[in-house]
Scaffold this active site. Structure first.
Site, PDB file in Angstrom:
ATOM      1  N   TYR A 282     -43.115 -23.009 -26.992  1.00 44.75           N
ATOM      2  CA  TYR A 282     -43.700 -23.714 -25.846  1.00 44.75           C
ATOM      3  C   TYR A 282     -44.098 -22.728 -24.755  1.00 44.75           C
ATOM      4  CZ  TYR A 282     -39.333 -22.933 -23.323  1.00 44.75           C
ATOM      5  OH  TYR A 282     -38.265 -22.338 -22.709  1.00 44.75           O
TER       6      TYR A 282
ATOM      7  N   PHE B 237     -43.694 -20.806 -15.634  1.00 50.15           N
ATOM      8  CA  PHE B 237     -42.300 -20.606 -15.254  1.00 50.15           C
ATOM      9  C   PHE B 237     -41.404 -20.261 -16.444  1.00 50.15           C
ATOM     10  CE2 PHE B 237     -42.704 -25.194 -15.979  1.00 50.15           C
ATOM     11  CZ  PHE B 237     -41.683 -25.431 -16.889  1.00 50.15           C
ATOM     12  N   ASP B 238     -41.919 -20.465 -17.692  1.00 54.10           N
ATOM     13  CA  ASP B 238     -41.093 -20.143 -18.858  1.00 54.10           C
ATOM     14  C   ASP B 238     -41.973 -20.113 -20.116  1.00 54.10           C
ATOM     15  OD1 ASP B 238     -38.897 -19.520 -20.368  1.00 54.10           O
ATOM     16  OD2 ASP B 238     -38.051 -21.544 -20.399  1.00 54.10           O
TER      17      ASP B 238
ATOM     18  N   ILE C  88     -34.316 -32.102 -21.382  1.00 51.49           N
ATOM     19  CA  ILE C  88     -34.681 -33.013 -20.307  1.00 51.49           C
ATOM     20  C   ILE C  88     -35.265 -34.266 -20.942  1.00 51.49           C
ATOM     21  CG2 ILE C  88     -34.988 -31.202 -18.570  1.00 51.49           C
ATOM     22  CD1 ILE C  88     -37.989 -31.274 -19.125  1.00 51.49           C
TER      23      ILE C  88
ATOM     24  N   TYR D 277     -36.335 -32.239 -13.863  1.00 49.52           N
ATOM     25  CA  TYR D 277     -35.189 -31.722 -13.114  1.00 49.52           C
ATOM     26  C   TYR D 277     -34.995 -32.412 -11.769  1.00 49.52           C
ATOM     27  CZ  TYR D 277     -35.128 -28.161 -16.716  1.00 49.52           C
ATOM     28  OH  TYR D 277     -35.069 -27.523 -17.931  1.00 49.52           O
TER      29      TYR D 277
ATOM     30  N   PHE E 294     -45.972 -28.731 -20.347  1.00 47.55           N
ATOM     31  CA  PHE E 294     -45.524 -27.963 -21.515  1.00 47.55           C
ATOM     32  C   PHE E 294     -46.599 -28.016 -22.618  1.00 47.55           C
ATOM     33  CE2 PHE E 294     -41.503 -28.954 -19.497  1.00 47.55           C
ATOM     34  CZ  PHE E 294     -40.780 -27.779 -19.640  1.00 47.55           C
TER      35      PHE E 294
END
Length: 538
Positions: A27, A37-38, A57, A83, A100
């Site tokens: 992902y 962010f990731d 999540i 979150y 995502f």
């Protein structure tokens, strides 16, 4: 609301994600403005997790359901499914919408079993893989997304192993059971029956499902003996091979999958060997026993009775061998000439013996019926002096005690025929010969040791009669002329079947004891005057 956009869906989707499944996926995580962010790609490993068990999540738990392996989805997750108002300090701000880009790599469930899909199966399947069998197979190993991680084809060597005794991962042990030689199947193995959480430490990551595309080439069990399949047995089989016999046979040698590794036919020459003496592999030594001339049989030999783990030449290690053989002939070194009389005249009083001059017809063939020669095709008889070495020893033996008009078959083993070398272009080496013979004429020979005999009384003045010019010496010309006169007038007889000049010269040489080309009265002696150790003469 949760947003899911299916950006790529594979044509084939045999299975989709359900709650409780374990997935591996890549992902990219970004905010709506595109700030990343990731990313699992940055870490070089997939994200591995159970779906629907609260390990993700909530929005991702929902978004992954229904995905196929190799499917790509773009997912928008609102804060209350991500979150929330707290975020992740330093990474995700409060109340952040998350994007995502997800690619599903793998999918399995704890209740999964090994899946087997056979896409080719031979019509004949005499035997299938069982526990403790030894197999040789080729494979391509991929992950569920099709990524190749290993291939025996690339190494150009089969994978060779026992089945069901722990030499393989459990899933492969199960997946190979029941396969036929030549069968092709796809074996899909969940990670808990493969390399588990840790992978293999090399190419296979942890928790990876494995897909093996397998073709089985060979199969045997260490307890196997040879298998004999009779393909053609002649109606007449008077004799079967035994230990110590010498065989000549043709063969095609193949592996179990049909791959040809050797053929005597391609060399246009039989394979010649003793049987039961260790001259050939153990399985062939056993498989050649009990065969008839002309028989065709298939001999299947397990590797422990063949070339073992090492193999030889074009034969790979641990290979089962299949020999299709055709027995051309066989004999034993102790064999003598075999005579079968087909016809003998009722007035059979004069029998052939050593020294007789014979005229006969023959057809010569090999044991398998291959014609070698025939006097009939030449339109003339074959003429010999029996026992004089003008034919092979076996024929000299086979023509003994025969009468004119008799027909017989004479079978001659090679040690009484043309031996190991044969006759180039005519008779193969170590070949058994078969002669069908008819004796047409017999001229009785002279007693053994004689080249000339008198038909009546011998003149007491024999030397003087031969010495025509009465000079006390007999020359070859005088001697030859005198002998010829005796034969023509019926007073004497020469050994039949020999050249006149050679016989006379031999007789003269025996009388010419000092070798000066002349015979004197002192040198001249008749046969009964000779000492036993002297040469054969008059």
């Amino acid at each position: 609301e949760l947003g899911v956009e299916r950006r790529f869906v594979p044509e084939s989707c045999p299975r989709a994600v359900r709650p409780g499944d374990f997935v591996r996926y890549h992902y990219l995580g970004a905010f709506p403005d595109g700030t990343r962010f990731d990313s699992s790609y940055d870490r070089g490993s997939t994200f591995n997790v159970f779906v629907g068990k609260g390990q993700l999540i909530a929005g991702m738990d929902q978004a992954l359901v229904g995905m196929c392996v190799n499917e790509r989805r773009f997912v928008k997750i609102p804060p209350d499914l991500a979150y929330g108002s707290e975020g992740v300090p330093g990474v995700i701000p409060p109340n952040a919408v998350l994007h995502f880009d997800v690619l599903l790599i793998d999918l399995w469930n704890l209740e999964d079993e090994v899946q087997v899909q056979t896409y080719f199966k031979p019509e004949k399947c005499p035997r299938t893989v069982q526990v403790s069998d030894f197999v040789r197979y080729h494979y391509n190993g991929t992950f569920l997304d099709g990524t190749l991680f290993d291939s025996s084809h690339n190494r150009m060597r089969t994978y060779d192993t026992y089945v069901g005794i722990g030499w393989l991962i459990p899933g492969m042990d199960q997946g190979l059971l029941g396969m036929c030689v030549g069968e092709k199947r796809i074996i899909t193995i969940p990670p808990f029956l493969a390399y588990g959480e840790d992978g293999d430490g090399k190419e296979i990551p942890g928790q990876a499902s494995l897909v093996f595309d397998v073709v089985l080439l060979d199969l045997h069990n260490p307890k196997d003996g040879i298998v004999i399949e009779n393909q053609l047995v002649p109606e007449s089989c008077e004799r079967r091979s035994q230990t110590g016999d010498f065989l000549r046979y043709h063969y095609n040698g193949t592996l179990l999958d049909g791959t040809l590794f050797d053929s005597s036919y391609s060399r246009n020459r039989t394979y010649d060997t003793y049987v039961g003496k260790g001259y050939v592999i153990a399985g062939m030594d056993e498989g050649l026993l009990g065969v008839c001339t002309g028989e065709k049989r298939r001999i299947i030999i397990p590797p422990h009775l063949g070339y073992g783990e090492e193999g030889r030449g074009k034969i790979p290690g641990s290979a089962v061998l299949v020999f299709d053989i055709h027995v051309v002939d066989f004999h034993n070194p102790s064999d003598s000439v075999s005579i079968t009389v087909h016809y003998k005249p009722s007035n059979c009083t004069v029998l052939s013996k050593k020294g007789d001059y014979l005229k006969y017809h023959y057809n010569a063939s090999l044991l398998d019926g291959t014609l070698l020669d025939s006097t009939h095709s030449l339109g003339k008889t074959y003429n010999i002096v029996l026992g004089s070495g003008q034919v092979v020893l076996g024929m000299d033996m086979g023509l003994q005690d025969m009468c004119v008009g008799e027909r017989r078959t004479v079978v001659i083993p090679p040690h009484l025929g043309y031996g190991e070398d044969g006759v180039e272009g005519e008779v193969p080496g170590s070949a058994v010969l078969v002669f069908d013979i008819e004796l047409l004429e017999l001229v009785s020979g002279l007693p053994e040791g004689y080249m000339f005999v008198w038909n009546g009384e011998v003149s007491p003045n024999l030397f003087e009669e031969i010495d025509q010019n009465h000079d006390g010496e007999v020359l070859l010309e005088e001697f030859s002329e005198y002998i010829q006169t005796q034969v023509e007038t019926g007073k004497g007889k020469l050994a039949p079947g020999f050249d006149f000049e050679k016989i006379v010269k031999n007789m003269f040489t025996n009388q010419d004891r000092d070798g000066n080309g002349k015979v004197t009265a002192e040198e001249f002696k008749l046969k009964d005057q000779e000492a036993k150790e002297e040469h054969d003469e008059l």
